[in-house]
Design an enzyme around this catalytic site. Sequence first.
Site, PDB file in Angstrom:
ATOM      1  N   TYR A  67     -37.842 -10.713   6.390  1.00 44.57           N
ATOM      2  CA  TYR A  67     -38.771 -10.053   6.101  1.00 44.57           C
ATOM      3  C   TYR A  67     -39.230 -10.796   7.596  1.00 44.57           C
ATOM      4  O   TYR A  67     -39.650 -11.839   8.002  1.00 44.57           O
ATOM      5  CB  TYR A  67     -40.250 -11.217   5.170  1.00 44.57           C
ATOM      6  CG  TYR A  67     -41.666 -10.434   5.546  1.00 44.57           C
ATOM      7  CD1 TYR A  67     -41.836  -9.964   6.681  1.00 44.57           C
ATOM      8  CD2 TYR A  67     -42.361 -11.257   5.149  1.00 44.57           C
ATOM      9  CE1 TYR A  67     -43.451  -9.207   7.054  1.00 44.57           C
ATOM     10  CE2 TYR A  67     -43.911 -10.497   4.638  1.00 44.57           C
ATOM     11  CZ  TYR A  67     -44.340  -9.983   6.167  1.00 44.57           C
ATOM     12  OH  TYR A  67     -45.537  -9.395   6.351  1.00 44.57           O
ATOM     13  N   LYS A  72     -37.287  -5.976   6.377  1.00 46.06           N
ATOM     14  CA  LYS A  72     -38.611  -5.864   6.264  1.00 46.06           C
ATOM     15  C   LYS A  72     -38.801  -5.944   8.435  1.00 46.06           C
ATOM     16  O   LYS A  72     -39.166  -7.389   8.539  1.00 46.06           O
ATOM     17  CB  LYS A  72     -39.464  -6.510   5.873  1.00 46.06           C
ATOM     18  CG  LYS A  72     -41.244  -5.739   5.498  1.00 46.06           C
ATOM     19  CD  LYS A  72     -41.766  -6.370   5.227  1.00 46.06           C
ATOM     20  CE  LYS A  72     -43.186  -6.226   4.615  1.00 46.06           C
ATOM     21  NZ  LYS A  72     -43.621  -6.194   6.448  1.00 46.06           N
ATOM     22  N   ASP A  92     -47.656   0.558  10.888  1.00 45.05           N
ATOM     23  CA  ASP A  92     -47.965   1.365  10.126  1.00 45.05           C
ATOM     24  C   ASP A  92     -47.996   2.925  11.370  1.00 45.05           C
ATOM     25  O   ASP A  92     -47.890   3.644  11.620  1.00 45.05           O
ATOM     26  CB  ASP A  92     -48.809   1.760   9.676  1.00 45.05           C
ATOM     27  CG  ASP A  92     -48.395   0.518   8.171  1.00 45.05           C
ATOM     28  OD1 ASP A  92     -47.960  -0.198   7.607  1.00 45.05           O
ATOM     29  OD2 ASP A  92     -49.248   0.444   7.416  1.00 45.05           O
ATOM     30  N   SER A 151     -49.818  -1.616   4.695  1.00 49.08           N
ATOM     31  CA  SER A 151     -50.960  -2.210   3.908  1.00 49.08           C
ATOM     32  C   SER A 151     -50.659  -0.702   3.818  1.00 49.08           C
ATOM     33  O   SER A 151     -52.566  -0.388   3.599  1.00 49.08           O
ATOM     34  CB  SER A 151     -51.602  -3.227   4.542  1.00 49.08           C
ATOM     35  OG  SER A 151     -51.579  -2.249   5.845  1.00 49.08           O
TER      36      SER A 151
END
Length: 308
Positions: A142, A172, A200, A217
Site C-alpha cells: 500500500y 495499491k 480517484d 473512497s
Amino acid sequence: MAPRKKLKGLVAATITPMTPDGKINLPVIRQYVDYLVNEQNVKNVFVNGTTGEGLSLSIQERKQLAEEWMCQGKDKLDHVIIHVGALNLPECQELARHAAAIGADGIAVIAPFFFKPTNKDELVAFLQKVASEAPEVPFYYYHIPPLTGVKIRVEELLDGIKAQIPTFQGVKFSDTDLLDLAQCIHKNETGEFEFLYGVDEQLLGALALGANGAVGSTYNYLGRQTNLMLQAFAKPDFALAQRYQFLTGEFLSFVIKLGFGVAQTKAVMTSVSGIPMGPPRLPLVDASSEFVVKAKAKLDSIVWPNGD
C-alpha cells in the site's frame, strides 16, 4: 497458492461505521455490503485502510471488522482485502495471521511511518516479515507517500521483489506520480502484478497507462458512475469516459475547498446511502452541518451522462 480470480475494476476503500459514542458499529456492515453490491455494483473491498481509520483502531477492533466483512461478504463480494499495516512489526504479523485464518482474499501493508524505512531494502525486509506470516495469501504493498512520507519509488521496489516475497501480487498506488506508475506497468509486461490506483480524481489517467483497477473512497457512493466510466473507457469511448471523470473531479474539487477528509467522507456516505456511518475517531472531528448541506447540494446538482 491456489488459482485465484484476478482483482480488477473498482475496490471500495471501506468506511468504519461508528456509534455516536465512538465504538465500531458492526451490525451496519451487512447493510453496507448489500448497498455496495446492489446500488453501486462494487464487489471488492479494502478494509481497515486510510478511509477505514485503520491506524486509529485497536488490534481487536481491526480483527472484528475483518471478520464481519468476511462473514457478511461471503457469496456476495468477490474480494475482501484486509489492510494489516501498523507502526510495529509484531502487530502487522498478528493481523496478517488473523487475515489468513479467516480466509481473506488478500492482505495489504502500508510502510511504517514513524521510524521510516529509508531505502528499498529496508522496506522490502519489513514487508517480507509480514507477508511470510500469511504464506498462502496474495500480498499488496500500500503505497501512500502523502501520508507516510515514505517516498521510495515503486518502480525500484519491484526489482526482485517476487524472489523475496513470493506472494507479492501488486500495489495499491495512492500517489499522483504517474511517471512512477507508468514505469511499474511498463516493467510488468507479463501482467503478473496488479496495479490498483488510489487517487480517484485521476483514475482515467491511470487507466490510460494500464492500471488494472482502483481502490478509493468515492466508490462507496459513486461506484455506479465510476463503473460506467470504466465501461466507456473499455469501449473505447474516451469522450464519455472523460465526462464521468470531469464530473467526479468537479465534486471533489468543490468539497476539497470546503475541507475534505475521512470525517467528511463518512458524512457524504451517510447522506447518500442512508446508512449511519457515525463520527470519526479523534483526533479527527465530525463534519460540520454546513459541509453536509453544501456537499449534498453539489452532488445533487450534478447531471451524469446516464441521466442521473
